[in-house]
Design a protein around this motif. Structure first.
Motif, short mmCIF file in Angstrom:
data_model
loop_
_atom_site.label_atom_id
_atom_site.label_comp_id
_atom_site.label_asym_id
_atom_site.label_seq_id
_atom_site.Cartn_x
_atom_site.Cartn_y
_atom_site.Cartn_z
N HIS A 1 -1.10 0.14 -14.26
CA HIS A 1 -1.17 -1.21 -14.83
C HIS A 1 -0.73 -2.26 -13.81
O HIS A 1 -1.40 -3.29 -13.63
CB HIS A 1 -0.27 -1.28 -16.07
CG HIS A 1 -0.40 -2.56 -16.83
ND1 HIS A 1 0.60 -3.05 -17.65
CD2 HIS A 1 -1.38 -3.49 -16.87
CE1 HIS A 1 0.22 -4.18 -18.17
NE2 HIS A 1 -0.97 -4.48 -17.72
N ALA A 2 0.37 -2.01 -13.11
CA ALA A 2 0.86 -2.96 -12.12
C ALA A 2 -0.15 -3.14 -10.99
O ALA A 2 -0.37 -4.27 -10.52
CB ALA A 2 2.20 -2.49 -11.55
N ARG A 3 -0.77 -2.06 -10.57
CA ARG A 3 -1.77 -2.15 -9.51
C ARG A 3 -2.98 -2.96 -9.96
O ARG A 3 -3.52 -3.79 -9.20
CB ARG A 3 -2.20 -0.73 -9.12
CG ARG A 3 -3.19 -0.62 -7.97
CD ARG A 3 -2.54 -0.93 -6.65
NE ARG A 3 -2.59 -2.34 -6.32
CZ ARG A 3 -1.87 -2.89 -5.36
NH1 ARG A 3 -1.03 -2.16 -4.65
NH2 ARG A 3 -1.99 -4.17 -5.10
N ARG B 1 0.86 -1.18 0.00
CA ARG B 1 0.00 0.00 0.00
C ARG B 1 0.90 1.23 0.00
O ARG B 1 2.13 1.12 0.11
CB ARG B 1 -0.92 0.02 1.22
CG ARG B 1 -0.18 -0.01 2.56
CD ARG B 1 -1.17 -0.17 3.71
NE ARG B 1 -0.51 -0.22 5.01
CZ ARG B 1 -0.20 0.84 5.75
NH1 ARG B 1 -0.48 2.08 5.30
NH2 ARG B 1 0.39 0.70 6.93
N LEU B 2 0.30 2.40 -0.16
CA LEU B 2 1.07 3.63 -0.18
C LEU B 2 1.28 4.14 1.24
O LEU B 2 0.35 4.16 2.05
CB LEU B 2 0.36 4.69 -1.02
CG LEU B 2 0.13 4.35 -2.50
CD1 LEU B 2 -0.53 5.52 -3.21
CD2 LEU B 2 1.42 3.95 -3.18
N PHE B 3 2.50 4.57 1.52
CA PHE B 3 2.86 5.11 2.83
C PHE B 3 3.18 6.60 2.68
O PHE B 3 3.84 7.00 1.71
CB PHE B 3 4.06 4.38 3.42
CG PHE B 3 3.76 2.97 3.87
CD1 PHE B 3 3.53 2.70 5.21
CD2 PHE B 3 3.69 1.93 2.97
CE1 PHE B 3 3.25 1.42 5.65
CE2 PHE B 3 3.42 0.64 3.38
CZ PHE B 3 3.19 0.38 4.73
N ASP B 4 2.75 7.38 3.65
CA ASP B 4 3.02 8.82 3.65
C ASP B 4 4.36 9.10 4.33
O ASP B 4 4.63 8.60 5.43
CB ASP B 4 1.92 9.58 4.39
CG ASP B 4 0.64 9.66 3.58
OD1 ASP B 4 0.66 9.22 2.41
OD2 ASP B 4 -0.38 10.12 4.12
N GLY C 1 -2.18 -10.24 -5.66
CA GLY C 1 -0.75 -10.13 -5.41
C GLY C 1 -0.35 -8.72 -5.04
O GLY C 1 -1.19 -7.86 -4.75
N SER C 2 0.95 -8.49 -5.05
CA SER C 2 1.52 -7.19 -4.69
C SER C 2 1.98 -6.45 -5.94
O SER C 2 2.56 -7.05 -6.85
CB SER C 2 2.71 -7.37 -3.74
OG SER C 2 2.30 -7.98 -2.53
N ALA C 3 1.76 -5.14 -5.96
CA ALA C 3 2.21 -4.33 -7.09
C ALA C 3 3.72 -4.33 -7.20
O ALA C 3 4.28 -4.30 -8.30
CB ALA C 3 1.67 -2.90 -6.95
#
Length: 652
Positions: free
Chosen positions: A89-91, A22-25, A99-101
């Motif tokens: 696309h990867a996401r 996931r995205l982290f700040d 799976g994982s991006a």
């Protein structure tokens, strides 16, 4: 930005841990200045107490300066290696495959090469397609009815490639090269995906006569790290290019006007690393996101592609005037001949007549001399006493050798009858060449397999004994083709073995000269008739009809869930909330392994419409088990839960 606000970077971590997908700040210090999106950075991972790699996906500002945030440690490079289209696309691919991006991006973004990066200008000149090349491409494309409209309108098509040689190369390679040339002339990039290095070399040869070399970007594992990174940087530029490569090339970050996949049934197009996505599925998702033209080309039609044709999602494109190979099946009398007589009289006479004029192709199922041995007394398969692998002979009179561990079995004794005598049970490429050399005196014999790679043969008389997929090109085409070991190939315990055999035989038949006979030995039934009538699409339709009542792929999607009994049970309970059919879950059953605790496996069958919900639930289960493992509930377990979607050949 007000004095109380600050810049934050949303970072995708390069980590295989599912809970970090996931995205982290992170706070972005002012001393870094303007930072482009998609650059590599180093950021602290508080829970691990170390600094790891990542990519900046988004930059924003926030007024809550009191929120505790770690700062970006460093900007590794200012090159935006993760453009927005690649991340999207990867996401999408990762979400569909549970799976994982970062696992997807690891396949496409090479390791940084500092010298290459410093020498990169980022501005390659726009390639120019000469008028003669454009006209030649138009001639090739005009052979296929409706193909030009598909390319120009960004359509989707399943293309039946013309099964013949043309101008010293294969027609399929010229088809893909002409399609990419048309796109390049229109100022758009193309991605051409092929299974292996042989196909790649043949496609590059076809492109040489049509487009300038600097506009073609290779994308395969045979490249050195600097060359691979140099090619990747070229795909980041605005200037159009043609990307040619193997399965990971489908993720190349160009603004693609065309994505074309050759021979999508080849297992080499299936990724062997998590999340195990086939290039065909990645291409479908890319077309959905970018609305580029999409081609699936082949001599045969997989059931996956035929399903999309039946739903109207792919257009069926064929040659306006079909010229089909001359396929000859074995007669009923020849089918009744003893198995020891591998080549019936009709095929033998055709090979002898053709060998006087030029090369003759003989396709066999396996390499080596005798890949398998049996007991001479009771005919029980000979197995290695150490690992249980099959014993084979490298040449006549040789000491048996295990095909798995490579150990010699000098003192072998049959566990069933105690006999010490062995019998050759099968003929590989070398034994077949030995037998044909005695049957065709004065004719040279060429072996082409994994141990003896041969790319091309001349037009002089010869017998070319090749394993499936290793057939070399012959100047002017083969004067005859003999396909042996068909019944043995069809006996493989594989749901798709009929499709695979039809693909192997069709690709070999496409190497024949115009009008040359192609003998399929010992095979009848639907597969044999499909090859004889060159109706591979009809065979794929019949396979779909037979699999639909059983909910077997590709009429349904299948997920494999494997792990400890408790972890699999928790995942299946979570799936129960989706109201899947009562027969959706098969298993769980024990897995034959030495893992502690013991592992079990289950299959989950579901419709395509439920795919996103199933993937979301299974991904959440994987993350939950990974987090629980770190907290101690399963600290001693290794890989407590693994999930793999879109199993081609489901087997518990």
């Amino acid at each position: 930005m007000t004095p109380e606000s600050r810049r934050i970077a949303r970072v995708l971590l390069d980590s295989p841990l599912p809970q970090l997908d996931r995205l982290f700040d992170y706070a972005l210090p002012a001393e870094f200045g303007e930072v482009p999106l998609g650059v590599r950075v180093r950021v602290p991972l508080r829970t691990a107490g170390r600094v790891i790699d990542g990519y900046i996906v988004d930059i924003d500002t926030e007024d809550d300066a009191d929120r505790p945030l770690s700062e970006v440690d460093s900007v590794v490079s200012t090159v935006p290696v993760l453009p927005e289209r690649l991340h999207r696309h990867a996401r999408r691919v990762a979400d569909r495959a549970a799976g994982s991006a970062s696992d997807v991006l690891r396949l496409v973004i090479p390791k940084r090469q500092v010298r290459v990066e410093k020498a990169w200008t980022g501005e390659s000149p726009a390639p120019v397609v000469e008028e003669a090349a454009a006209e030649r491409s138009q001639e090739i494309l005009d052979v296929y009815e409706g193909l030009v409209a598909v390319l120009d309108d960004g359509g989707r098509a399943a293309v039946e490639a013309v099964p013949q040689l043309r101008d010293g190369g294969e027609a399929w390679a010229q088809l893909l090269a002409a399609s990419a040339t048309r796109m390049l002339a229109a100022g758009r990039s193309s991605i051409l995906i092929v299974p292996d290095h042989r196909d790649l070399d043949r496609l590059l040869t076809a492109l040489e006569s049509l487009v300038p070399g600097e506009s073609v970007v290779r994308y395969d594992s045979r490249q050195t790290n600097p060359d691979r990174y140099r090619g990747f940087l070229r795909t980041l530029e605005e200037s159009p290019c043609i990307v040619v490569g193997n399965r990971s090339a489908v993720y190349a970050p160009v603004e693609a006007g065309l994505v074309a996949v050759w021979d999508d049934g080849d297992p080499l197009l299936g990724e062997q690393l998590a999340p195990y996505v086939n290039a065909r599925d990645a291409a479908l998702l890319r077309q959905e996101l970018e609305q580029s033209a999409l081609l699936f080309a082949g001599h045969t039609r997989t059931t996956d592609v035929e399903r999309l044709v039946a739903h109207g999602w792919l257009q069926d494109v064929r040659a306006a005037r079909r010229v089909l190979p001359k396929v000859v099946l074995s007669t009923p009398q020849e089918m009744e001949q003893p198995a020891a007589q591998r080549m019936p009289s009709s095929a033998f006479l055709a090979a002898r007549t053709a060998a006087a004029e030029g090369p003759v192709l003989v396709q066999v199922s396996r390499p080596g001399f005798s890949p398998s041995l049996v007991c001479a007394e009771c005919r029980a398969p000979a197995r290695c006493p150490h690992c249980g692998g099959p014993l084979g002979a490298r040449h006549r009179g040789a000491v048996p050798v295990c095909g798995w561990c490579g150990r010699s079995a000098r003192a072998w004794a049959c566990p069933a009858c105690s006999s010490t005598k062995l019998r050759l049970a099968s003929s590989g490429s070398e034994r077949t060449a030995d037998e044909l050399g005695r049957a065709f005196p004065g004719i040279r014999v060429i072996v082409a397999d994994s141990a003896h790679p041969v790319e091309r043969v001349d037009a002089k008389p010869a017998l070319v004994v090749a394993t499936r997929g290793a057939e070399p090109l012959a100047a002017g085409g083969y004067r005859a083709v003999v396909l042996l070991d068909g019944p043995r190939m069809l006996q493989a315990p594989d749901l798709r073995i009929g499709e695979a055999c039809l693909r192997w035989w069709s690709n070999a038949a496409a190497l024949a000269a115009p009008g040359a006979p192609i003998h399929l030995v010992g095979v009848s039934g639907a597969v044999g008739m499909a090859l004889a009538t060159w109706n591979q699409a009809g065979y794929a339709r019949s396979e779909l009809e037979s699999r639909a009542p059983l909910h077997m792929p590709p009429t349904a999607r299948v997920a494999l869930v494997e792990g400890s009994a408790a972890a699999v049970s928790r995942a299946l309970v979570a799936l129960g909330e989706l109201a899947l059919p009562a027969d959706a879950v098969l298993g769980p059953v024990p897995v034959d392994s030495e893992d502690v605790p013991p592992r079990v496996r289950a299959l989950v069958r579901f419709d395509y419409g439920a795919g996103s919900r199933v993937a979301t639930v299974l991904r959440a289960a994987v993350v939950a088990e990974a987090v629980a493992g770190r907290r101690g509930r399963a600290r001693n377990a290794k890989n407590t839960l693994s999930v793999r979607l879109d199993i081609l050949d489901p087997e518990l």
